[in-house]
Motif scaffolding. Structure first.
Motif, PDB file in Angstrom:
ATOM      1  N   ALA A 225       0.864  -1.176   0.000  1.00  0.00           N
ATOM      2  CA  ALA A 225       0.000   0.000   0.000  1.00  0.00           C
ATOM      3  C   ALA A 225       0.903   1.229   0.000  1.00  0.00           C
ATOM      4  O   ALA A 225       1.914   1.269   0.707  1.00  0.00           O
ATOM      5  CB  ALA A 225      -0.918   0.010   1.206  1.00  0.00           C
ATOM      6  N   LEU A 226       0.542   2.196  -0.805  1.00  0.00           N
ATOM      7  CA  LEU A 226       1.283   3.450  -0.898  1.00  0.00           C
ATOM      8  C   LEU A 226       0.339   4.607  -0.590  1.00  0.00           C
ATOM      9  O   LEU A 226      -0.828   4.580  -0.982  1.00  0.00           O
ATOM     10  CB  LEU A 226       1.853   3.627  -2.308  1.00  0.00           C
ATOM     11  CG  LEU A 226       2.800   2.541  -2.808  1.00  0.00           C
ATOM     12  CD1 LEU A 226       3.122   2.761  -4.278  1.00  0.00           C
ATOM     13  CD2 LEU A 226       4.058   2.506  -1.968  1.00  0.00           C
ATOM     14  N   LEU A 227       0.864   5.612   0.075  1.00  0.00           N
ATOM     15  CA  LEU A 227       0.104   6.830   0.369  1.00  0.00           C
ATOM     16  C   LEU A 227       0.808   8.025  -0.257  1.00  0.00           C
ATOM     17  O   LEU A 227       2.035   8.167  -0.132  1.00  0.00           O
ATOM     18  CB  LEU A 227       0.012   7.061   1.881  1.00  0.00           C
ATOM     19  CG  LEU A 227      -1.107   6.355   2.617  1.00  0.00           C
ATOM     20  CD1 LEU A 227      -0.913   6.464   4.122  1.00  0.00           C
ATOM     21  CD2 LEU A 227      -2.458   6.918   2.213  1.00  0.00           C
ATOM     22  N   ALA A 228       0.046   8.869  -0.920  1.00  0.00           N
ATOM     23  CA  ALA A 228       0.573  10.116  -1.469  1.00  0.00           C
ATOM     24  C   ALA A 228       0.138  11.257  -0.565  1.00  0.00           C
ATOM     25  O   ALA A 228      -0.952  11.233   0.016  1.00  0.00           O
ATOM     26  CB  ALA A 228       0.045  10.342  -2.887  1.00  0.00           C
ATOM     27  N   SER A 229       0.994  12.263  -0.465  1.00  0.00           N
ATOM     28  CA  SER A 229       0.707  13.424   0.357  1.00  0.00           C
ATOM     29  C   SER A 229       1.286  14.661  -0.322  1.00  0.00           C
ATOM     30  O   SER A 229       2.307  14.583  -1.006  1.00  0.00           O
ATOM     31  CB  SER A 229       1.352  13.254   1.740  1.00  0.00           C
ATOM     32  OG  SER A 229       1.304  14.455   2.468  1.00  0.00           O
TER      33      SER A 229
END
Length: 160
Positions: A55-59
């Motif tokens: 899982a990857l999160l962008a911010s």
């Protein structure tokens, strides 16, 4: 981080609530059936413990702007696993600012490092924007040398 610049990081079990919120927003935005955020958070916490789930999160430095969920499975055709991009979502206010591209780029880098030569993505035919996005990034639904589209079929296992 500059204006509009996206930072992507690998999500862990402590991010299960954030991922659940984003997936819930994704599903409700498109009027898809969805479980509640607490149910989704429990599922994310469970699956993120697996080496076969990324899982990857962008911010943008202020808030999460999107996420990607990738699963890996063994393949007979390659020495490495085959990846499936199960979900990629960018919040509406962040679309067009590079979050989706940053997530997809980071996913591809991580998959290359793991020896994964191929990523599969299922997209609804009516989702023209998603299809255009993936095609812009080199994904195809017609393999070289053929003149017919690849299709994905879905069926029940008979379990609720």
């Amino acid at each position: 981080m500059g204006v509009g610049e996206q930072h992507v990081r690998r999500a862990g079990a402590s991010d299960a609530g954030t991922l659940a919120r984003l997936l819930y927003e994704f599903n409700t935005e498109f009027d898809a059936e969805t479980d509640s955020e607490p149910v989704l958070a429990v599922r994310f916490a469970r699956i993120l413990a697996s080496d076969a789930v990324i899982a990857l999160l962008a911010s943008d430095g202020r808030q999460e702007t999107g996420f990607a969920l990738i699963t890996l499975r063994p393949a007979i055709w390659f020495d490495g696993p085959v990846a499936t991009l199960d979900e990629l979502y960018v919040v509406p206010a962040s679309r067009g600012h590079g979050a989706g591209t940053a997530l997809l780029t980071q996913a591809r880098e991580l998959l290359r490092e793991r020896g994964c030569p191929e990523m599969h993505i299922n997209v609804d035919e009516v989702d023209v924007d998603a299809r255009r996005f993936y095609e812009r990034h080199g994904f195809v639904n017609i393999e070289p040398g053929v003149d017919y589209r690849m299709l994905c079929y879905v069926g029940s296992t008979g379990r609720p």
